[in-house]
Write an enzyme that holds these catalytic residues in place. Structure first.
Site, PDB file in Angstrom:
ATOM      1  N   HIS A 171      57.569  10.403 -19.389  1.00  0.00           N
ATOM      2  CA  HIS A 171      56.786   9.167 -19.349  1.00  0.00           C
ATOM      3  C   HIS A 171      57.732   7.977 -19.430  1.00  0.00           C
ATOM      4  O   HIS A 171      58.722   8.009 -20.153  1.00  0.00           O
ATOM      5  CB  HIS A 171      55.791   9.121 -20.510  1.00  0.00           C
ATOM      6  CG  HIS A 171      54.610   8.244 -20.225  1.00  0.00           C
ATOM      7  ND1 HIS A 171      53.442   8.710 -19.655  1.00  0.00           N
ATOM      8  CD2 HIS A 171      54.421   6.905 -20.407  1.00  0.00           C
ATOM      9  CE1 HIS A 171      52.589   7.708 -19.519  1.00  0.00           C
ATOM     10  NE2 HIS A 171      53.160   6.604 -19.963  1.00  0.00           N
TER      11      HIS A 171
ATOM     12  N   ASP B 151      42.450   6.031 -25.101  1.00  0.00           N
ATOM     13  CA  ASP B 151      43.522   5.342 -24.365  1.00  0.00           C
ATOM     14  C   ASP B 151      42.964   4.718 -23.089  1.00  0.00           C
ATOM     15  O   ASP B 151      43.353   3.597 -22.737  1.00  0.00           O
ATOM     16  CB  ASP B 151      44.687   6.283 -24.034  1.00  0.00           C
ATOM     17  CG  ASP B 151      45.810   5.524 -23.325  1.00  0.00           C
ATOM     18  OD1 ASP B 151      46.292   4.532 -23.898  1.00  0.00           O
ATOM     19  OD2 ASP B 151      46.162   5.874 -22.185  1.00  0.00           O
TER      20      ASP B 151
ATOM     21  N   ARG C 106      43.974  -3.795 -22.920  1.00  0.00           N
ATOM     22  CA  ARG C 106      45.305  -4.378 -23.171  1.00  0.00           C
ATOM     23  C   ARG C 106      45.862  -5.016 -21.909  1.00  0.00           C
ATOM     24  O   ARG C 106      46.518  -6.057 -21.951  1.00  0.00           O
ATOM     25  CB  ARG C 106      46.263  -3.299 -23.684  1.00  0.00           C
ATOM     26  CG  ARG C 106      45.958  -2.843 -25.114  1.00  0.00           C
ATOM     27  CD  ARG C 106      46.737  -1.582 -25.482  1.00  0.00           C
ATOM     28  NE  ARG C 106      48.159  -1.774 -25.400  1.00  0.00           N
ATOM     29  CZ  ARG C 106      49.027  -0.891 -24.870  1.00  0.00           C
ATOM     30  NH1 ARG C 106      48.602   0.248 -24.376  1.00  0.00           N
ATOM     31  NH2 ARG C 106      50.312  -1.149 -24.836  1.00  0.00           N
TER      32      ARG C 106
ATOM     33  N   SER D  19      49.511   4.647 -27.126  1.00  0.00           N
ATOM     34  CA  SER D  19      49.061   4.876 -25.755  1.00  0.00           C
ATOM     35  C   SER D  19      49.840   6.014 -25.093  1.00  0.00           C
ATOM     36  O   SER D  19      49.267   6.938 -24.520  1.00  0.00           O
ATOM     37  CB  SER D  19      49.233   3.567 -24.970  1.00  0.00           C
ATOM     38  OG  SER D  19      49.021   3.782 -23.608  1.00  0.00           O
TER      39      SER D  19
ATOM     40  N   LYS E 280      48.590  10.513 -24.947  1.00  0.00           N
ATOM     41  CA  LYS E 280      48.465  11.256 -23.676  1.00  0.00           C
ATOM     42  C   LYS E 280      49.371  12.477 -23.677  1.00  0.00           C
ATOM     43  O   LYS E 280      48.986  13.565 -23.258  1.00  0.00           O
ATOM     44  CB  LYS E 280      48.841  10.355 -22.486  1.00  0.00           C
ATOM     45  CG  LYS E 280      47.844   9.249 -22.219  1.00  0.00           C
ATOM     46  CD  LYS E 280      48.116   8.546 -20.902  1.00  0.00           C
ATOM     47  CE  LYS E 280      49.176   7.480 -20.941  1.00  0.00           C
ATOM     48  NZ  LYS E 280      48.778   6.184 -21.499  1.00  0.00           N
TER      49      LYS E 280
HETATM   50  N1  URA Z   1      52.682   3.419 -20.558  1.00  0.00           N
HETATM   51  C1  URA Z   1      51.541   3.745 -21.223  1.00  0.00           C
HETATM   52  O1  URA Z   1      50.935   4.783 -20.955  1.00  0.00           O
HETATM   53  N2  URA Z   1      51.102   2.908 -22.173  1.00  0.00           N
HETATM   54  C2  URA Z   1      51.733   1.775 -22.520  1.00  0.00           C
HETATM   55  O2  URA Z   1      51.281   1.077 -23.404  1.00  0.00           O
HETATM   56  C3  URA Z   1      52.925   1.443 -21.825  1.00  0.00           C
HETATM   57  C4  URA Z   1      53.375   2.285 -20.845  1.00  0.00           C
END
Ligand code: URA
Length: 468
Positions: A85, A165, A172, A187, A191
């Site tokens: 990620h 999320d 956000r 966040s 995930k």
């Molecule tokens: N990627 C995400 O999934 N969430 C964030 O807050 C920033 C980047």
């Protein structure tokens, strides 16, 4: 009795830490609808200003995971599952290439839950949805089935997977509340925890267009991500601190970035005339190498990176990408005829404009933060929750930092709807985001600068790809 206004006030005036029960209740009531978007937005802004403790961040993340189901991988002879990620960048299409590239090695799976555009940064999900029919809303059983059949899937959050999320992310995005270490941590890690991979690789960006402008902040974010994952049972997690000052690829925008990814996945020969982005390739293969090494720690990191580079260059990962697109319902002709796809599919009111250099010189800077916001203004991102993006909007660069340009050369082509009211203003703002000067531009510094793990941060040397 729980009162959301008192809860918000507690953070606003930093009266004390929230208890686990308070965070649980606030989030539950938000998902049920009795806490409203405006109340959540007020709390998010208070968190942006005053932060959360490590314990509060861990609890928030756990509650976000528990708002939905977690993947339950069943087979005993299961393949190694590893995900990656990024904390968010401009022209950062790494995941779209990385997931099929890693899966193309076989016996390794990438179960990826990704996001939509966030503030000025593009989102993997918005990009992939520019392929007609491409679905990213699979439920848990479908997600697992596709991942096990293909070796990778790129899905998003929703009613069954991390619904908290999904809702917070959208809020956000349009309330200026992205820039916060605990909120980014919750966040991203919710995930990744819900995916239940064997391990995780993180790309933590710093620079003008990153959510952590300084390296020190990126380092803090890295430690928060790793510690929160570990507190919730996700390890090992390793990562890289990487620079986010200039657009990473040759394109910014949803379809335009997918098109760039397809061109990369097609591979290249040494004498190719196609110029690929060095930054994008380096990010992809160093992270792919890390993922491969997680699977097989006895093999050296360098050899994993080299293997990933050679596989990408050979074009062998393209068929894995096509398998994934097909399994996710996407129009496969977008891949097989990628050069004509936009012409064939975009509405007739999509127009382009060539922005030209007004002087001779060298490109010293292309400000990625400006580029990201201009892409949003062109229609590639959102300023209101729940609206759709224009899949064709964005820009295609004709030069990168370090290149020589002559007066009249095209610097960048912009794509947008003919009715876009602020088009002229976008052209001018984009021109101003370039710095062109007479003296030769210095070579851009290395893109991956540090390695991070729970043991700390160390400087890294990139694996040389010269001559491979
Ligand atoms: N990627 C995400 O999934 N969430 C964030 O807050 C920033 C980047």
């Amino acid at each position: 009795m729980f009162n959301p206004v008192e809860f918000i006030r507690t953070r606003r005036f930093q009266l004390r830490e929230h208890t686990d029960e308070e965070i649980e209740t606030f989030l539950q009531q938000y998902l049920q609808g009795s806490v409203k978007d405006y109340q959540m937005a007020a709390w998010l802004m208070a968190v942006c200003c005053h932060g959360l403790s490590a314990q509060e961040t861990t609890t928030l993340t756990r509650c976000m995971v528990e708002s939905g189901e977690q993947l339950q991988w069943w087979s005993s002879s299961e393949a190694y599952r590893v995900d990656k990620h990024s904390t968010g960048g401009v022209s950062d299409s790494v995941s779209i290439v990385l997931a099929p590239l890693v899966a193309s090695f076989g016996n390794i799976q990438v179960p990826m839950m990704a996001g939509r555009g966030l503030a000025h940064t593009g989102g993997t999900i918005d990009k992939l949805e520019s392929i007609e029919g491409f679905r990213t809303d699979f439920n848990v059983a479908e997600f697992q089935q596709i991942c096990q059949q293909v070796g990778c899937i790129i899905n998003t959050t929703g009613p069954t997977l991390c619904p908290a999320d999904a809702k917070l992310y959208a809020l956000r995005d349009v309330t200026g509340t992205v820039w916060s270490i605990p909120l980014i941590t919750g966040s991203i890690m919710s995930k990744k925890i819900a995916e239940r991979p064997h391990s995780l690789v993180l790309d933590i960006k710093y620079g003008v267009a990153a959510f952590s402008p300084s390296r020190e902040e990126a380092q803090q974010l890295a430690m928060s991500l790793i510690a929160t994952g570990e507190a919730n049972g996700l390890c090992p997690t390793t990562g890289f601190l990487t620079r986010m000052d200039h657009p990473l690829g040759w394109a910014t925008g949803n379809w335009l970035e997918v098109w760039e990814c397809i061109r990369l996945l097609q591979g290249w020969k040494d004498n190719t005339t196609v110029r690929h982005s060095r930054a994008l390739i380096e990010l992809i293969v160093h992270q792919a190498g890390e993922m491969l090494q997680h699977q097989n720690p006895t093999v050296s990191y360098e050899s994993c990176v080299v293997k990933a580079y050679q596989q990408l260059k050979s074009g062998q990962a393209l068929s894995k990408f096509m398998e994934m697109v097909q399994a996710q319902g996407g129009d496969i002709t977008a891949i097989t005829d990628c050069d004509t796809y936009m012409k064939r599919t975009a509405p007739v009111d999509t127009v382009s404009f060539a922005l030209r250099a007004r002087r001779d010189g060298y490109v010293h800077d292309i400000n990625a933060l400006e580029v990201g916001w201009i892409a949003v203004a062109l229609g590639a991102g959102r300023t209101q929750a729940g609206t759709s993006v224009d899949p064709w909007a964005g820009m295609r660069f004709h030069c990168q930092v370090g290149d020589a340009v002559r007066e009249g050369d095209v610097l960048v082509e912009l794509y947008h709807k003919s009715t876009l009211p602020q088009a002229e203003a976008c052209y001018e703002r984009l021109y101003q985001s370039f710095t062109i000067a007479s003296e030769v531009a210095p070579l851009p510094p290395p893109i991956l600068t540090h390695r991070v793990s729970k043991d700390g941060t160390t400087e890294m040397e990139m694996v040389s790809l010269e001559g491979l």
